[in-house]
Design an enzyme around this catalytic site. Structure first.
Site, PDB file in Angstrom:
ATOM      1  CD  GLU A  13      37.701 -36.259 -10.845  1.00 45.98           C
ATOM      2  OE1 GLU A  13      38.803 -35.710 -10.658  1.00 45.98           O
ATOM      3  OE2 GLU A  13      36.970 -35.976 -11.799  1.00 45.98           O
ATOM      4  CD  GLU A  49      33.203 -33.476 -11.653  1.00 45.59           C
ATOM      5  OE1 GLU A  49      34.199 -33.137 -12.332  1.00 45.59           O
ATOM      6  OE2 GLU A  49      33.215 -33.549 -10.421  1.00 45.59           O
TER       7      GLU A  49
END
Ligand code: FCB
Length: 486
Positions: free
Chosen positions: A205, A392
């Protein structure tokens, strides 16, 4: 519905009117539909579909200074009053550093065969670069040996936000010093574990440790820099991604695969009519221009450059050769989505969530299961990836007490079920979605939300370190076993 037109119903009604209790007791309960109802499991997953769980070094390991580990930016950030909920620190976390073997035994007992973990850069290079800490490598050697013993395959993220503080002191993500240091770190780690690891993730991320770390300052190191500086941090992160790919190609050995994990902004069309879908796609392309757009175009797109103007990042010759090296898969962390509809003049319009829209306790985590359909689908359509993995997906809630040895987290069970159904729909519609990692295996240090926010399918008592699998762990275990949504 009772219909008095049927003779049998009329008979029952008459008997009940005379002597209700006796009549009902004497009548065998045989609902008309019972014989014809079946339970259809349409949502079977292919035998090769990867079901896993995920966690990250800073959030679970603890042992903040053991065996020569250096300080990370999160260690420092957590000590600034008011930055992390309750003043929580990462010093002990789930004490996974000392308990990994029992954690892997628990994982194996739940039938989990794939685990996404990250390596703590400050354990390997306490100063970010320069002198290597052999005890850091030894720790992960023991981790991989234990995973192998328990039949669990590692997917390893090279960087999940725990930047060595020593590098931050030299500029952190605003400086190319960090890019050179990462190149050395990635080479060392991939070389050391080429035999143990076949799936590598370069960075986790990018937007979170750049924009939120240097723009809004809500994450470590908590700086508030100009747009120009923030755009430069993206660029340095992209270069590190490229170095990660290069390192795996050079040292990863046969069969090694590599990809980025991105938390792309997911557009969900308000209706699945062509005009709203087109609007969602246009929004998605623009919102993801600085990371996925740049990587796939091999340059900053015209739209992005126009938007940032004089704040565009400085690019050196050859940068994009590295940044756009081909990868084997794209990892997506998807928790929520933004609703988008066609605008009045042919454009698009993002529709804000009303204040009372359903969400988890994490305020950013609005419940939008369709994001697990539209995220992978739009990535596939726009960037043409051969393989996409959800690296995720999960939900964070406070106050999940253990009662009589159980945690009845039905909200998490429902979350997983509804999101997985959308993932399945994406596969059915031809999206090359190949895996799903539930975040997280165990409750852990949830960054600025500290320990109050629990994302685990296993409950962690942070005082005693007792682990208790929640209802959702048993549920997910059954899904893995049966390879279908139950
Ligand atoms: C993601 C992070 C992960 C975890 C979840 C809830 O953004 O990658 O570490 O905190 O959110």
């Amino acid at each position: 519905m009772t219909s008095l037109r049927s003779p049998r119903r009329r008979q029952l009604f008459a008997a009940a009117a005379l002597a209700p209790t006796a009549a009902i007791a004497a009548t065998p309960q045989r609902p008309a539909a019972a014989a014809t109802t079946t339970l259809t499991y349409a949502s079977a997953f292919h035998a090769d579909f990867v079901f896993g769980v995920a966690a990250a070094s800073a959030q679970i390991e603890g042992a903040a200074f053991e065996d020569g580990k250096g300080e990370s930016v999160w260690y420092r950030f957590a000590r600034i009053p008011g930055k992390v909920h309750g003043g929580d620190t990462l010093d002990v976390a789930c004490d996974h550093y000392h308990r990994f073997d029992e954690d892997f035994a628990l994982m194996a007992s739940l039938g989990i065969k794939t685990y996404r973990l990250s390596i703590a850069w400050p354990r390997i290079y306490p100063q970010g670069d320069g002198e290597l800490n052999p005890k850091g490598l030894d720790f992960y050697r023991r981790v991989f040996a234990s995973m192998k013993k328990h039949g669990i395959e590692p997917w390893v993220t090279l960087f999940h936000w725990d930047l060595p503080q020593a590098l931050e002191d030299r500029g952190g993500w605003t400086s190319r010093v960090t890019v050179d240091a990462f190149a050395q770190y990635a080479d060392t780690v991939v070389k050391a574990f080429a035999k143990d690891v076949k799936h590598w993730i370069t960075l986790n991320e990018i937007l979170c440790f750049t924009l939120l770390g240097y723009g809004t300052g809500t994450k470590a190191p908590g700086r508030k820099e100009s747009d120009k500086v923030v755009n430069q941090t993206y660029h340095h992160a992209l270069l590190c991604h490229g170095h990660g790919v290069r390192a795996v190609r050079k040292f990863g050995g046969p069969g090694a695969q590599v990809g980025l994990t991105d938390n792309c902004a997911v557009a969900v069309p308000v209706t699945e009519k062509p005009a709203d879908i087109a609007a969602a796609k246009a929004w998605f392309i623009e919102r993801n221009a600085q990371i996925l757009g740049a990587i796939h175009a091999g340059r900053y797109t015209d739209g992005f450059l126009k938007r940032v103007g004089a704040d565009a990042p400085d690019v050196q010759p050859g940068d994009f050769d590295l940044i756009s090296l081909p990868t084997d898969f794209l990892g997506l962390n998807i928790y929520s989505g933004t609703f988008v509809r066609a605008g009045k003049n042919g454009g698009y319009e993002a529709v804000p969530h009303p204040v009372n829209y359903p969400r988890a306790d994490s305020t950013w985590l609005r419940l939008v299961p369709q994001a697990l359909y539209w995220g992978p689908r739009l990535c596939h359509e726009v960037y043409g990836h051969p393989a996409i993995h959800i690296t995720e997906n999960g939900c964070g809630y406070d106050d999940e007490p253990v009662v009589n040895g159980e945690v009845l987290d039905l909200h998490r069970r429902d979350y997983v079920r509804s999101y997985l159904r959308e993932a399945h729909r994406a596969i059915a519609d031809g999206v090359p979605l190949k895996g799903y990692f539930l975040w997280s295996f165990i409750d852990n240090f949830e960054w600025e939300d500290g320990y109050q926010r629990r994302f685990g399918i296993v409950h962690c008592d942070f005082k005693t370190q007792l682990r208790t699998p929640k209802l959702s762990a048993r549920y997910y275990s059954d899904i893995i076993k049966e390879r279908r949504i139950l």
